[in-house]
Design a protein around this motif. Structure first.
Motif, PDB file in Angstrom:
ATOM      1  N   MET A   1       0.834  -1.198   0.000  1.00 30.69           N
ATOM      2  CA  MET A   1       0.000   0.000   0.000  1.00 30.69           C
ATOM      3  C   MET A   1       0.873   1.254   0.000  1.00 30.69           C
ATOM      4  O   MET A   1       2.047   1.205   0.338  1.00 30.69           O
ATOM      5  N   ASP A   2       0.289   2.384  -0.362  1.00 33.45           N
ATOM      6  CA  ASP A   2       1.023   3.648  -0.360  1.00 33.45           C
ATOM      7  C   ASP A   2       1.039   4.289   1.022  1.00 33.45           C
ATOM      8  O   ASP A   2       1.961   5.038   1.347  1.00 33.45           O
ATOM      9  N   ALA A   3       0.032   4.027   1.828  1.00 34.52           N
ATOM     10  CA  ALA A   3      -0.031   4.588   3.179  1.00 34.52           C
ATOM     11  C   ALA A   3      -0.825   3.642   4.069  1.00 34.52           C
ATOM     12  O   ALA A   3      -1.797   3.028   3.631  1.00 34.52           O
ATOM     13  N   VAL A   4      -0.379   3.539   5.327  1.00 40.32           N
ATOM     14  CA  VAL A   4      -1.061   2.713   6.320  1.00 40.32           C
ATOM     15  C   VAL A   4      -1.165   3.529   7.602  1.00 40.32           C
ATOM     16  O   VAL A   4      -0.175   4.070   8.086  1.00 40.32           O
ATOM     17  N   SER A   5      -2.373   3.622   8.138  1.00 42.01           N
ATOM     18  CA  SER A   5      -2.623   4.349   9.379  1.00 42.01           C
ATOM     19  C   SER A   5      -3.290   3.398  10.368  1.00 42.01           C
ATOM     20  O   SER A   5      -4.181   2.635   9.987  1.00 42.01           O
ATOM     21  N   VAL A   6      -2.867   3.456  11.630  1.00 44.56           N
ATOM     22  CA  VAL A   6      -3.418   2.568  12.651  1.00 44.56           C
ATOM     23  C   VAL A   6      -3.910   3.396  13.828  1.00 44.56           C
ATOM     24  O   VAL A   6      -3.194   4.264  14.336  1.00 44.56           O
ATOM     25  N   GLN A   7      -5.135   3.118  14.239  1.00 45.41           N
ATOM     26  CA  GLN A   7      -5.703   3.724  15.443  1.00 45.41           C
ATOM     27  C   GLN A   7      -6.159   2.579  16.324  1.00 45.41           C
ATOM     28  O   GLN A   7      -6.824   1.663  15.849  1.00 45.41           O
ATOM     29  N   SER A   8      -5.795   2.632  17.604  1.00 47.41           N
ATOM     30  CA  SER A   8      -6.113   1.523  18.485  1.00 47.41           C
ATOM     31  C   SER A   8      -6.358   2.010  19.899  1.00 47.41           C
ATOM     32  O   SER A   8      -5.762   2.992  20.346  1.00 47.41           O
TER      33      SER A   8
ATOM     34  N   LYS B   1      -4.168   3.107  -1.458  1.00 47.41           N
ATOM     35  CA  LYS B   1      -3.386   2.764  -2.645  1.00 47.41           C
ATOM     36  C   LYS B   1      -3.852   3.637  -3.795  1.00 47.41           C
ATOM     37  O   LYS B   1      -5.034   3.677  -4.119  1.00 47.41           O
ATOM     38  N   ASN B   2      -2.918   4.363  -4.388  1.00 47.99           N
ATOM     39  CA  ASN B   2      -3.233   5.222  -5.518  1.00 47.99           C
ATOM     40  C   ASN B   2      -3.273   4.374  -6.787  1.00 47.99           C
ATOM     41  O   ASN B   2      -2.258   3.872  -7.230  1.00 47.99           O
ATOM     42  N   LEU B   3      -4.461   4.211  -7.338  1.00 47.66           N
ATOM     43  CA  LEU B   3      -4.643   3.436  -8.564  1.00 47.66           C
ATOM     44  C   LEU B   3      -4.899   4.332  -9.765  1.00 47.66           C
ATOM     45  O   LEU B   3      -5.242   3.844 -10.842  1.00 47.66           O
TER      46      LEU B   3
END
Length: 105
Positions: A62-69, A81-83
């Motif tokens: 992926m181009d970016a991954v963000s996690v909130q927990s 993901k930039n398609l």
């Protein structure tokens, strides 16, 4: 993997494609992630029997991954993901970064 073998829990997934930007959001109501920055490192897992490669795979595709927990409440992972180029559309501007990564106790 947010659950400790509890068959009563669910995982939700939301997938959208807008303007060439694929967004995949996965949420659970599991145990939460104690330390997001540490969990993003290869071979780290809160469960001894696990490899701890999930986030590495996500980041590689992926181009970016963000996690909130939140401990005891669950985790939401958002992947972008930039398609645009693949779909014949213009490149898409997006921002998912550390400022959105939160760890709440």
């Amino acid at each position: 993997h947010g659950y400790r073998n509890d068959g009563e829990k669910t995982v939700e997934m939301e997938i959208t494609l807008a303007g060439g930007l694929l967004t995949v959001r996965v949420s659970d109501c599991g145990v939460g992630i104690e330390n997001i920055k540490l969990a993003m490192k290869p071979n780290y897992s809160q469960i001894e029997e696990r490899m701890g490669l999930g986030f590495c795979f996500m980041q590689s595709f992926m181009d970016a991954v963000s996690v909130q927990s939140e401990i005891g409440k669950g985790t939401t992972v958002t992947m972008l993901k930039n398609l645009g180029g693949l779909l014949g559309e213009d490149e898409v501007d997006y921002a998912v970064g550390e400022e959105e990564e939160e760890e709440t106790e």
